[in-house]
Structures are given as structure tokens and as C-alpha cells.
Design an enzyme around this catalytic site. Structure first.
Site, PDB file in Angstrom:
ATOM      1  N   GLU A  67      -0.901  -8.886   4.748  1.00 49.61           N
ATOM      2  CA  GLU A  67      -2.468  -8.110   4.799  1.00 49.61           C
ATOM      3  C   GLU A  67      -2.829 -10.148   4.226  1.00 49.61           C
ATOM      4  O   GLU A  67      -3.092 -10.559   2.952  1.00 49.61           O
ATOM      5  CB  GLU A  67      -3.188  -7.182   3.864  1.00 49.61           C
ATOM      6  CG  GLU A  67      -2.591  -5.790   4.477  1.00 49.61           C
ATOM      7  CD  GLU A  67      -3.629  -4.716   3.257  1.00 49.61           C
ATOM      8  OE1 GLU A  67      -4.392  -5.138   3.367  1.00 49.61           O
ATOM      9  OE2 GLU A  67      -3.416  -4.155   3.404  1.00 49.61           O
ATOM     10  N   ARG A  95       0.830  -1.373  -0.332  1.00 49.30           N
ATOM     11  CA  ARG A  95       0.119  -0.044   0.402  1.00 49.30           C
ATOM     12  C   ARG A  95       0.590   1.280   0.053  1.00 49.30           C
ATOM     13  O   ARG A  95       0.741   2.211  -0.569  1.00 49.30           O
ATOM     14  CB  ARG A  95      -0.501  -0.014   0.852  1.00 49.30           C
ATOM     15  CG  ARG A  95      -2.145  -0.714   1.642  1.00 49.30           C
ATOM     16  CD  ARG A  95      -3.142  -1.039   2.337  1.00 49.30           C
ATOM     17  NE  ARG A  95      -3.888  -1.911   2.720  1.00 49.30           N
ATOM     18  CZ  ARG A  95      -5.170  -1.854   1.291  1.00 49.30           C
ATOM     19  NH1 ARG A  95      -5.365  -0.210   1.163  1.00 49.30           N
ATOM     20  NH2 ARG A  95      -5.857  -2.301   1.918  1.00 49.30           N
ATOM     21  N   GLU A 137     -10.492  -3.000  -4.790  1.00 46.98           N
ATOM     22  CA  GLU A 137     -10.117  -2.236  -4.044  1.00 46.98           C
ATOM     23  C   GLU A 137      -8.449  -1.090  -4.937  1.00 46.98           C
ATOM     24  O   GLU A 137      -8.588   0.121  -4.712  1.00 46.98           O
ATOM     25  CB  GLU A 137      -9.953  -2.074  -2.882  1.00 46.98           C
ATOM     26  CG  GLU A 137      -9.428  -1.091  -1.442  1.00 46.98           C
ATOM     27  CD  GLU A 137      -8.041  -2.338   0.086  1.00 46.98           C
ATOM     28  OE1 GLU A 137      -7.649  -0.998   0.373  1.00 46.98           O
ATOM     29  OE2 GLU A 137      -8.688  -3.278  -0.315  1.00 46.98           O
ATOM     30  N   HIS A 149     -18.636  -0.008   1.619  1.00 46.92           N
ATOM     31  CA  HIS A 149     -17.484  -0.522   1.551  1.00 46.92           C
ATOM     32  C   HIS A 149     -17.363  -0.763   0.133  1.00 46.92           C
ATOM     33  O   HIS A 149     -18.579  -1.595  -0.627  1.00 46.92           O
ATOM     34  CB  HIS A 149     -17.884  -2.572   2.416  1.00 46.92           C
ATOM     35  CG  HIS A 149     -17.594  -2.034   3.575  1.00 46.92           C
ATOM     36  ND1 HIS A 149     -16.836  -1.940   4.481  1.00 46.92           N
ATOM     37  CD2 HIS A 149     -19.071  -2.325   4.707  1.00 46.92           C
ATOM     38  CE1 HIS A 149     -16.799  -2.539   5.571  1.00 46.92           C
ATOM     39  NE2 HIS A 149     -18.263  -2.672   5.673  1.00 46.92           N
ATOM     40  N   ASP A 176     -14.089   5.069 -11.987  1.00 44.83           N
ATOM     41  CA  ASP A 176     -14.162   6.288 -11.729  1.00 44.83           C
ATOM     42  C   ASP A 176     -13.025   7.004 -12.355  1.00 44.83           C
ATOM     43  O   ASP A 176     -12.694   7.947 -12.084  1.00 44.83           O
ATOM     44  CB  ASP A 176     -14.285   6.751  -9.935  1.00 44.83           C
ATOM     45  CG  ASP A 176     -14.713   8.094  -9.920  1.00 44.83           C
ATOM     46  OD1 ASP A 176     -15.572   8.284 -10.661  1.00 44.83           O
ATOM     47  OD2 ASP A 176     -14.627   8.037  -8.761  1.00 44.83           O
ATOM     48  N   CYS A 222     -15.274  -1.808  -1.798  1.00 48.80           N
ATOM     49  CA  CYS A 222     -15.227  -3.117  -2.767  1.00 48.80           C
ATOM     50  C   CYS A 222     -16.531  -3.881  -2.704  1.00 48.80           C
ATOM     51  O   CYS A 222     -16.188  -4.503  -3.822  1.00 48.80           O
ATOM     52  CB  CYS A 222     -14.332  -3.664  -2.073  1.00 48.80           C
ATOM     53  SG  CYS A 222     -12.547  -2.175  -1.647  1.00 48.80           S
TER      54      CYS A 222
END
Length: 780
Positions: free
Chosen positions: A456, A427, A467, A746, A524, A748
Site C-alpha cells: 500500500e 493486513r 489504524e 475515518h 479501545d 484514523c
């Protein structure tokens, strides 16, 4: 080159083969088979001849019902068997639709002599039987008296032959009207005659149909004059062809129009454009809908016994498709179009075997068999998405299978991970890690995407992939990153013209867009329509790497979509009535700021010494626009182009319009909240619960901007996937927290967590605060 001036050449090479140099032709034999896709000249004509020779349907059964009583005044008997001659030697219809990407600019004056229609002497026309005023008076008298003989005689004479049609409807029967700009047809009179026809007794309507049969038989052979084209133009508007009982006649009319030579089609296209622009968009739409209905009912007849066997009329659909292509071309020549391009969609085609159509087009091109892929403007965006997805799935499966075979051949243990494009990113280093992974796994781009965030736990069931897209897009398009400039006036991003040593990150954005299309993810992203036009220039990557890509014809209309103020200023310059040179004191130069330094660029050689004048200001505006949208960002956009096509290297892209590519990438802006309500899933709630009823009462009452904010808050985008709201898999979950809390999303998983609010007022207040004060991310 402008849309208006572009007419594809009948001899143009296939769109893919045209891009390949001679020395590389042997390397991609399958791709070279592909034709220009929209109006297959030879192919669709071949489709007209698919029926057995000599088996073309007769009109005998139809005439027996239409012509029960022969007119006593006739001095020649009506034919009972109308067997049309074989059209084997009729010239192939050339490409005619402007959606084909590879085109040449041809005007009617520039056509070669062999392409031009032979110049024939204009025939001596009959005297015009009536004026429109006389005709309308006769109709009113017939309605009041019940005596329709005068009206019957008028229709009998008018539809008896092409010369009579011209005499009745030409503005001036003695004028030739051989101009492409004016058909010379009295449109109001045509409409009055056809509007009255449907309200006349049945014997008059049968007389008209019998006259059309006679006219078509007489005019089947021989070269065409402009009066013949006018007659076809008039007959095509006959509302009687809405009735399936007239489809045999309608099919033969369409066939004669479809097999005209290119120069005649050129005239018809421009006549359609001028005629319906001046007359009525509604009438144009009715003409298109009539043809679409004809195709639909031939494919899926409600009463099959009404039509001849398909083996005897296999040319019906190719003929109708060709005429639709003429109308589509005319529609594209008008700005704005007469009707939206979506009005040419035939939703019936969503229910046929689309992949068979696609493979037919790929295998046979335009030479042997008809395919709807030759006319992609009739295929809906939903159907095109199915073609692209299935084509991409087949490519994914093929690549994954090859990886598996390679492993087995080397006696290595197969690993399921080899079937996917596995992305492992941190990330904290999202962009750099993503770029490294995609560069290293370039050969796996067409495999199914799976994302893992380092450190993760968790499996990617779709949420992590979405995501990754959302976070990466948000970071890349941030103004501080410097790759794209956000224009507040147009609410869109455009490529930064700053020069740099490495354009790999622009390639990354292109890959992201391609992966989104292949993995059915809606992004988007706010690019102007011009971007997608450039992305399809050309739609297939040329084998010759030295050929320019991403370069398209641009106008101030394209610039207005990005920089409206600048476009307005240039338009003002074009309309300025004073002395441009003395008042503006400009030269053929453009100035841009780069890292605080003002740099100048010449728009043409020696541009700094060439003043802008009243005489050359059009050239200045065109060069300025081309510089901003093409030349100044060429390297950035070329990297973006190659990135997108490294994933979407599919011939199915040739089926798409730029607007359709945008919808595939970003979704549709059309919201249907009632459809969302019907498809919503619930977790912890039932759709009859009071909180849920409050929710939908509030949401359905929202203005459009708040509905878009809600969609953006819960899904990460305010647009709808191609498949509609049902494809969102929207879910409302019960959040067992205090009702003082705001809703949580959420993105995702397209999930909204809603506390059990006790009143509609409280729910509305909390929901508006939540969706209005969020960037659209509630990621956990």
C-alpha cells in the site's frame, strides 16, 4: 495485605534499589538513587531546613496588627518576636502515603520501642468551661444584645493552651482516649465553635489567633502526649487559615505537625479517617483545599509583600505537603474514599517546571532537596502525562542519537529511517507480522513509531499508526482468538487461564499498551482496574528475573469488577448463617474447564481433603480470589507485564496510581461535548452553516450513551485523551453525496464526513442509524 494495614516503614530502602540484588548494585547506579516517592521522610525534612539558620520569620509584624490592645486580664505579656528553634534534631518524617508500592505491614502495636512515642502521664486538665448548648445560647444572646464579653472570654480561655483546648472539646475531659480508633473529640462542638467564630467581632478573632501563637510556642519543645495531638487536630480545622494574613501562623502549625514522629502520624491518620467518616466529607475536602491553596499562593502569591521572603520560609511548602500526605493516606484507608483522589490534585503545579522537579527527584532522591515528585498525589494526570512524554522523548532522542553515532563511526551513510521504529506488516498476517517485527526490533521500541502496510502506498502521518493499533487490538481481543475472555456482566476483558507453550502474544499486547502511552494513542481496551494495579506491582522491573511480577493483594471487590456474580456468591458464603460444611459440601479446590476438560486445582496443599467450614471460609474466599486473579494467569500476565515495561521502563511510572495508568492507556470516560464543539475543525463547512448548527443541536441533546457511540464511531474509542477534547483534533468534513447516505467516519484521523442534510430531523435520524449500527470503524 490490605490497604488499611499497610504503613510504609521509615527505614524502607528506595523503591528501585530494593528490587536489585546486592551483586548487581554497581550496574545501575542512577536507578539505585531513587527513593520511595510519595512522602520523602528525610528529603522533605531537609526541605524544611533549607532556609538559613536563624532567619526563620518572626511574628512581630503580624502581632502588631492582631494585638493592638493587650488584654487587661493577662498576667503574662505576649511575646513580640517568635523565633522558632532550629529543627535539626527533630526526627525525620517517615513515608506515610499508601501510593508507594514497596511497603511493609506495620500496626501501631507492632512498632519497635524506639519508634513509639514515649508514654507520658496524662496531664491534669482544666474543667470543661461550657457545653455546646451553653455556648450556642451565649452566642445567640450576644447577637441580640451586642454584648460579646461572655463569648470573648470563652474563646480567650479555650485557645490559650493545649490543655484548655482538650478540656473544651474532649468528649470526656477525665478520659485519656489513647486509642487509635477514637480521637475523643466532640466533633459537633468543634464545628459549632468554628462556624460561630467567623461571625464574631474582629477582636474575638484576633484573640483566637493570639492564643494559637502562645499555644504553639509553649508546645514547641518536648515529647508529645495524645492531648497535644488532639490540639493539633483541632487547630488544623480553624477556618481562619483560609485568610492569607494568617499564613505565618498556619505555616508554623503545619511545621509542628509535619515534624512529629511516625507513631504520632499513625494516630493522626486513623483519627482523620474515623473523624471525617462520621462527620462530613465536605469538611474533609475543605481541609484539603485549604492546604492546596496555601501551597498555590506561596508558589504564586497575588501580593508577594504579604509573605516573608522565600529564602526565609522555604520550609512552608514541604510542611504543607507532609500534612497533605497524612490526609491522603487517611483518604486511601476509607472504602470508598472520603473524596476522589483527583481532589488532591493541585492544578497550579501544571505551570511550574515539572521536568526540573522530576530531575531533582531523580538526582537527589529524598535526602537533600524537596521535590513535588516526592508527593505525586498532588500532581495532576495532565502534568504526569507531560513528565512521561518528555521523559520518553528524551529516551527516544537518546536512542536515535546513539544509532546515528554508531552509523557515522562505522563510516556508513545515515538513513533517516534509523530514527524511527519502522513497522512493515501485511493486513492478512497482522498479528504474526507485528509480533515478528517487534521481536526483531526490540532495541528500537522507544523510537517514534511509523507503520507501513505492505503493498500500500502512502506515508504514515499518524493515521496509519492509529489504524494499526485499532485493527490489531480488535483482532487480538476477538473471542475466537482465545487470549482474553469477555465478561458481559462487567463489560470487560480478562486473561484466559488456558495453558499454552508460548505466551509471546501476551507480551505483544503489553508492548502495544506501552507504545500507545509513548506515542499518545488512546486504545479501545476494556481491562478492569485490577489489571492496572497488577501492572504496577512493582512499578519498576526487578533485576532479579526470579522475583514474581504482576502479583498484588486482591479482594472480592477486585473480583466483582470482573465476575460480579461469582463475587456475590462468595460474599453470600461469608455471610451465610447456617452450617457451611454440611450445606455447601465444598473443599479447598477450584474447578476450571480447559478445552472441554474439567480440571481441578488445590487452593492449598491437600486442599481436596480440607472441607470449607464456618471457621475457615474467609481463608477459602481469599485463596479462591487470589487463584483466579493471580495464580491461574501468572504466566500470561507476567508476559504482558514484561511487554509493557519493555517500552515504559521509566521511573516516571512510580508517580502513577493504577487509575491514572488506565486513563493514560484508554483515556478518560468524562465527556464534555461543549468542549468538543469549541475545538472542532471544519473542512467544506463553516461553523455557522445550517447543517453544522443542526448537528450540534442534535449532539448536545443526545443522552450520554449516544454521545459515547458518536465518539466511538468517529475516533475508535468512546473515551477522551488526558489533554481533553481538544487533543482529539476532531474534524467535520463536507461529504458531497446524496442526503440519503449515512455519515461516514475515518477513525484514523478522527474525521466525520457529513452530507449536507436539509433538516434537523433528517440529520438526527441518519446520524443515529450510523452510530448505532457500526463497530466504530470506517477505515478506507
Amino acid at each position: 495485605m490490605s490497604e488499611v494495614d499497610r504503613v510504609p516503614s521509615p527505614a524502607a530502602p528506595p523503591a528501585v534499589a530494593a528490587a536489585a540484588p546486592e551483586e548487581k548494585k554497581g550496574k545501575e547506579p542512577e536507578r539505585e538513587k531513587l527513593p520511595p516517592i510519595v512522602s520523602a521522610g528525610a528529603g522533605a525534612t531537609a526541605g524544611l531546613d533549607r532556609g538559613s539558620k536563624g532567619q526563620i520569620s518572626t511574628f512581630s509584624s503580624f502581632i502588631s496588627t492582631v494585638n493592638q490592645k493587650k488584654e487587661a486580664a493577662e498576667n503574662r505579656s505576649s511575646p513580640t518576636h517568635l523565633v522558632f528553634p532550629n529543627i535539626k534534631n527533630v526526627r525525620d518524617l517517615p513515608p506515610i502515603c499508601l501510593d508507594v508500592r514497596q511497603k511493609q505491614r506495620i500496626s501501631i502495636d507492632a512498632l519497635s520501642s524506639e519508634m513509639k512515642t514515649p508514654v507520658l502521664p496524662e496531664p491534669i486538665l482544666p474543667v470543661q468551661p461550657k457545653t455546646m448548648k451553653d455556648f450556642l445560647e451565649d452566642v445567640e444572646k450576644a447577637k441580640s444584645s451586642g454584648d460579646w464579653k461572655t463569648v470573648h472570654d470563652f474563646y480567650l480561655t479555650m485557645f490559650d493552651s493545649f490543655p484548655e483546648l482538650n478540656a473544651a472539646f474532649k468528649k470526656d475531659a477525665s478520659a485519656s482516649f489513647n486509642t487509635i480508633e477514637d480521637s475523643g473529640i466532640n466533633a459537633k462542638f468543634v464545628n459549632a465553635v468554628y462556624d460561630a467564630l467567623l461571625n464574631t467581632p474582629q477582636d474575638i478573632q484576633k484573640t483566637v489567633l493570639k492564643g494559637i501563637i502562645n499555644s504553639l510556642l509553649r508546645e514547641w519543645k518536648g515529647p508529645r502526649t495524645k492531648d497535644d495531638l488532639r490540639a493539633y487536630f483541632i487547630l488544623l480545622q480553624n477556618p481562619q487559615f483560609n485568610n492569607t494574613s494568617t499564613y505565618v501562623i498556619y505555616a508554623h502549625l503545619l511545621r509542628q505537625i509535619a515534624t512529629l514522629v511516625e507513631a504520632d502520624h499513625h494516630f493522626l491518620v486513623h483519627w482523620f479517617k474515623k473523624y471525617f467518616t462520621r462527620l462530613s466529607q465536605k469538611r474533609f475536602k475543605q481541609l484539603v483545599e485549604r492546604l492546596l491553596q496555601f501551597i498555590s499562593l506561596r508558589l504564586f502569591p497575588a501580593k508577594p509583600e504579604e509573605f516573608p521572603p522565600i529564602s526565609k520560609c522555604s520550609w512552608w511548602i514541604p510542611s504543607a505537603s507532609k500534612v497533605l500526605a497524612l490526609l491522603n493516606t487517611a483518604n486511601n484507608l476509607v472504602h470508598p474514599p472520603l473524596i476522589p483522589y483527583t481532589d488532591f490534585y493541585n492544578s497550579t503545579l501544571d505551570h511550574i517546571d515539572l521536568m526540573e522537579e522530576y530531575h531533582t527527584w531523580q538526582s537527589f532522591g529524598n535526602s537533600h532537596r524537596f521535590s513535588f515528585c516526592q508527593y505525586p498525589f498532588v500532581i495532576s494526570i495532565a502534568a504526569k502525562k507531560i513528565i512521561i512524554q518528555r521523559d520518553s522523548e528524551q529516551q527516544m532522542i537518546s536512542i536515535a542519537r546513539q544509532s546515528l553515532v554508531d552509523k557515522v563511526s562505522r563510516r556508513q551513510r545515515p538513513d533517516m529511517n534509523m530514527l524511527f521504529l519502522n513497522m512493515k506488516v501485511r493486513r492478512t498476517h497482522l498479528v504474526s507480522d507485528s509480533l515478528d517485527e517487534l521481536t526483531r526490533k526490540r532495541a528500537d521500541l522507544k523510537k517514534k513509531l511509523k507503520v507501513t502496510f505492505v503493498g500500500e502506498a502512502g506515508l504514515d502521518m499518524g493515521g496509519l499508526t492509529k489504524e494499526w493499533f485499532l485493527l490489531l487490538i480488535r483482532q487480538i481481543f476477538h473471542p475466537d482468538y482465545g487470549m482474553f475472555t469477555y465478561h458481559k456482566d462487567s463489560y470487560c476483558h480478562w486473561f484466559s487461564s488456558f495453558k499454552c507453550d508460548n505466551y509471546s502474544e501476551f507480551r505483544l499486547v503489553g508492548i502495544l499498551m506501552g507504545l500507545a502511552v509513548y506515542n499518545s494513542i488512546t486504545l479501545d481496551i476494556r481491562f478492569p482496574p485490577c489489571c492496572y494495579k497488577k501492572l504496577l506491582s512493582p512499578p519498576i522491573v526487578p533485576n532479579d528475573q526470579s522475583m514474581p511480577v504482576g502479583i498484588c493483594s486482591v479482594t472480592t471487590d477486585d473480583l466483582c469488577q470482573i465476575m460480579p456474580e461469582l463475587a456475590h456468591g462468595l460474599s453470600e458464603l461469608l455471610s451465610y448463617e447456617g452450617n457451611v460444611e454440611e450445606d455447601f459440601y465444598s473443599t479447598f479446590q477450584v474447578f476450571q474447564e480447559e478445552f472441554g476438560i474439567i480440571k481441578s486445582y488445590n487452593l492449598k496443599p491437600g486442599g481436596d481433603k480440607i472441607p470449607v467450614t464456618n471457621q475457615n471460609r474467609k481463608e477459602y474466599v481469599q485463596l479462591y480470589t487470589d487463584f483466579l486473579l493471580n495464580k491461574s494467569i501468572y504466566k500470561q500476565f507476567a508476559a504482558f507485564y514484561y511487554g509493557f515495561h519493555s517500552v515504559c521502563a521509566s521511573n516516571a511510572l512510580m508517580l502513577l496510581r493504577p487509575e491514572e495508568v488506565e486513563i493514560l492507556v484508554c483515556g478518560s470516560p468524562e465527556l464534555d461535548m461543549h468542549a468538543l464543539q469549541r475545538s472542532t475543525q471544519y473542512d467544506g463547512y463553516a461553523k455557522t452553516d445550517l447543517t453544522i448548527r443542526y448537528f450540534w443541536d442534535v449532539v448536545l441533546g443526545f443522552p450520554l450513551d449516544l454521545q459515547k457511540k458518536l465518539l466511538h464511531f468517529t475516533t475508535g474509542s468512546d473515551r477522551v485523551p488526558v489533554g481533553g477534547m481538544a487533543d482529539l483534533n476532531f474534524k467535520i468534513s463536507k461529504n458531497e453525496t446524496s442526503t440519503n447516505w449515512l455519515p461516514v467516519a475515518h477513525t484514523c484521523f478522527n474525521q466525520l464526513c457529513l452530507p449536507p442534510y436539509k433538516s434537523k430531523k433528517d440529520l438526527k435520524q441518519k446520524l443515529i442509524i450510523g452510530i448505532s449500527n457500526s463497530e466504530g470503524f470506517g477505515l478506507e
